[in-house]
Design an enzyme around this catalytic site. Structure first.
Site, PDB file in Angstrom:
ATOM      1  N   ASP A  59       1.091  13.353  -6.019  1.00 49.15           N
ATOM      2  CA  ASP A  59       2.401  13.655  -6.566  1.00 49.15           C
ATOM      3  C   ASP A  59       3.462  13.075  -5.632  1.00 49.15           C
ATOM      4  O   ASP A  59       3.175  12.688  -4.493  1.00 49.15           O
ATOM      5  CB  ASP A  59       2.568  15.158  -6.752  1.00 49.15           C
ATOM      6  CG  ASP A  59       3.454  15.495  -7.940  1.00 49.15           C
ATOM      7  OD1 ASP A  59       4.342  14.686  -8.286  1.00 49.15           O
ATOM      8  OD2 ASP A  59       3.276  16.577  -8.531  1.00 49.15           O
ATOM      9  N   TRP A  60       4.684  13.032  -6.102  1.00 44.17           N
ATOM     10  CA  TRP A  60       5.733  12.251  -5.445  1.00 44.17           C
ATOM     11  C   TRP A  60       6.266  12.931  -4.185  1.00 44.17           C
ATOM     12  O   TRP A  60       6.538  14.126  -4.172  1.00 44.17           O
ATOM     13  CB  TRP A  60       6.862  12.030  -6.441  1.00 44.17           C
ATOM     14  CG  TRP A  60       6.798  10.777  -7.261  1.00 44.17           C
ATOM     15  CD1 TRP A  60       7.853   9.959  -7.560  1.00 44.17           C
ATOM     16  CD2 TRP A  60       5.653  10.174  -7.909  1.00 44.17           C
ATOM     17  NE1 TRP A  60       7.429   8.893  -8.341  1.00 44.17           N
ATOM     18  CE2 TRP A  60       6.091   9.002  -8.563  1.00 44.17           C
ATOM     19  CE3 TRP A  60       4.302  10.500  -7.972  1.00 44.17           C
ATOM     20  CZ2 TRP A  60       5.231   8.166  -9.277  1.00 44.17           C
ATOM     21  CZ3 TRP A  60       3.434   9.672  -8.691  1.00 44.17           C
ATOM     22  CH2 TRP A  60       3.905   8.532  -9.328  1.00 44.17           C
TER      23      TRP A  60
END
Length: 581
Positions: A301-302
């Site tokens: 995820d970012w």
């Protein structure tokens, strides 16, 4: 011509030839899946003020060797296609000409959250994933995903940063509108249809790769807070339902999903290491790779490695459980865990440093780059699928039949909770709130005050607590109950005139008093005013069933176990409730 440029050679041979020609710096660039924006006229961004993105497009593509990006913002179809081609041309002119893989968060519904999804804009508008789940129809989900595939292909998106198959088991959690609700079995059926719609029977030049998220299930967040933020990082399983949350992911792997995104969450009180899932070897390698047999790309995820400025405000890296580690140590731990790619990051020099210092082997880097390059070849990005046709994009995105299918799905997804006087007849005098009067005028005579009306139509949204941080304000969290003054205002209207109430359920609203006093109560998950009024007046049929229960009180929510589906005491409406009219 080098062997990797020869479309007649086997993919495996082309991958190995290209890999052998890459420098360490070029390999490192492949391990980053960052963000881009574009100018409204379809040209790449060549200047930046650093308020959202620290580097320009040429700096990322030409200097830092990145070739995986997700596009932020909404734009016209032709402009997106022109931009895509300009970025591909920029990449083609680099030393090895490795094509860019473009991705996007969902773009086919009503939610606009720069951290999770974009409203449909030029694309066909469908209900949120919750609404698709409300229909319980895998064939509809397949047709939806196939439409997404065709619209995405036309503008150059080759990876969907969806579907999201977390189970909606904690009523306060902000990300539920992107899920298929609380039912693990149904979610498993729908994700298989979704993956087939995006990818086809197997990944190829006409596919959009599905990045399924958020492994191993992001629903059971402590207090329903979101792990984008430090106060929401803890993921807990007091009901012992950890395996239950894995069921949809087993189905996704069986369907052949191409990519998987581990979640931010930090598991607490389990036998897993208490670090975020992107850093968690027992989860990524032990569970996903070895137990579930997943062989595709794992993209974190970012924003797991570095602090970032978002809307001018600094947000710490989501390195939950490893906050004390340096950026390089975090990257090494994620690579050791089995992650192939870092979402939302742009620091390939960190990977170069890890290899040159001997902390990470070149063989480990090659294993991930090999997976990433293989997908580019399989998707045809080195060959016929490198560029798109802007005229075709303008014709395809938002095509009339796509829009009609989305509009029909909106109507089907509506869920009638109480039906009272429905269906309505004739042309009543209508008082409307949060409904476009021009749309409503096709169904009745619009009046200015409730006292003048035969009937009122009121649209509401699930309550939430305002958060001061600009980015967090997009993630609707906290209480699900209407504030006292707002509830009093609503009930006063319901007591003045028979009122059809429609509540947009991005989360399970607490509304026992409204349910009791509304003439009729309908739930929507993304639907236009015309869709609602068509159902209310019997011109369309609502088929939706609640994808989660609606709690009776916040006390019931707080007493429930966040990993257990539909666990609140005496809900106002049970999971699966829905009436015919």
């Amino acid at each position: 011509m080098h062997p990797y440029q020869d479309a007649t050679r086997p993919v495996a041979e082309r991958v190995e030839d290209l890999l052998s020609r890459m420098t360490l710096e070029e390999k490192a660039g492949q391990l980053f899946h960052s963000m881009l924006t574009m100018n409204a006229d379809g040209t790449p961004v060549t200047e930046t003020d650093g308020s959202m993105l620290p580097f320009t497009t040429p700096e990322l593509v030409e200097d830092r060797h990145l070739s995986h990006f997700n596009l932020l913002g909404t734009y016209g179809a032709r402009e997106m296609a022109l931009w895509h081609n300009a970025v591909q041309e920029m990449a083609e002119n680099t030393r090895l000409g490795i094509p860019v893989s473009l991705s996007t968060d969902p773009r086919h519904a009503f939610t606009d959250n720069v951290g999770a999804s974009f409203n449909a804009g030029a694309f066909s508008a469908w209900p949120e994933a919750l609404g698709l789940a409300a229909t319980g129809d895998p064939e509809l989900v397949f047709r939806f995903a196939d439409t997404v595939r065709r619209e995405y292909l036309s503008v150059g998106f080759r990876t969907a940063l969806h579907p999201q198959i977390d189970l909606a088991t904690e009523p306060r959690w902000a990300r539920q509108s992107g899920t298929f609700g609380s039912d693990a079995e149904l979610t498993g059926e729908l994700v298989q249809a979704y993956v087939r719609g995006l990818q086809g029977e197997e990944l190829g030049p006409d596919s959009v790769a599905a990045m399924v998220k958020h492994f191993p299930g992001g629903g059971p967040q402590k207090d329903g807070e979101d792990p984008h933020f430090p106060h929401g990082k803890e993921q807990i399983y007091p009901g012992g339902m950890r395996e239950h949350h894995l069921e949809p992911f087993r189905a996704a792997v069986a369907a052949g999903c191409s990519q998987m995104m581990p979640y931010y969450g930090q598991p607490i009180g389990t036998d897993w290491e208490e670090v975020g899932f992107g850093f968690n070897k027992g989860v990524v390698t032990g569970l996903l790779r070895e137990e579930l047999g997943f062989t595709g790309i794992v993209c974190t995820d970012w924003g797991l490695l570095t602090d970032a400025v978002i809307f001018g405000e600094t947000h710490e890296a989501r390195a939950w459980g490893v906050e004390h580690l340096s950026v390089a140590e975090r990257a090494a731990k994620a690579l050791d865990a089995g992650s192939d790619q870092f979402g939302g990051e742009q620091c390939p020099e960190v990977v170069v440093e890890l290899v040159e210092s001997g902390r990470i082997s070149m063989e480990r880097i090659d294993a991930s780059v090999r997976r990433l390059l293989r997908e580019k070849f399989v998707l045809g990005l080195f060959d016929r699928r490198r560029y798109v046709d802007p005229d075709e994009a303008a014709e395809t995105v938002g095509r009339a039949d796509f829009k009609a299918a989305g509009a029909a799905a909106q109507r089907r997804s509506l869920t009638v909770l109480t039906n009272g006087p429905l269906p309505l007849a004739g042309r009543p005098k209508l008082y409307v709130e949060n409904v476009d009067p021009q749309v409503a005028a096709a169904y009745g005579d619009i009046v200015a005050a409730p006292a003048e009306a035969d009937l009122a139509v009121l649209r509401l949204r699930t309550p939430y607590e305002e958060r001061p941080n600009r980015f967090e304000a997009f993630f609707h969290s906290g209480s699900l109950a209407f504030e006292e003054a707002e509830l009093a205002r609503i009930l006063s209207l319901l007591d003045t005139v028979p009122t059809v109430v429609c509540v947009n359920l991005e989360r399970p609203a607490v509304l026992p008093e409204i349910a009791e006093r509304a003439a009729a109560l309908i739930a929507d998950y993304g639907a236009g005013d015309d869709a609602l009024l068509d159902v209310a007046f019997g011109r369309a049929t609502a088929e939706g069933r609640l994808p989660f229960e609606l709690p009776r009180s916040m006390a019931a929510v707080e007493a429930a176990r966040p990993d257990v589906p539909n666990d609140t005491a005496d809900p106002v409406f049970a999971h699966g409730h829905g009436l015919a009219i």
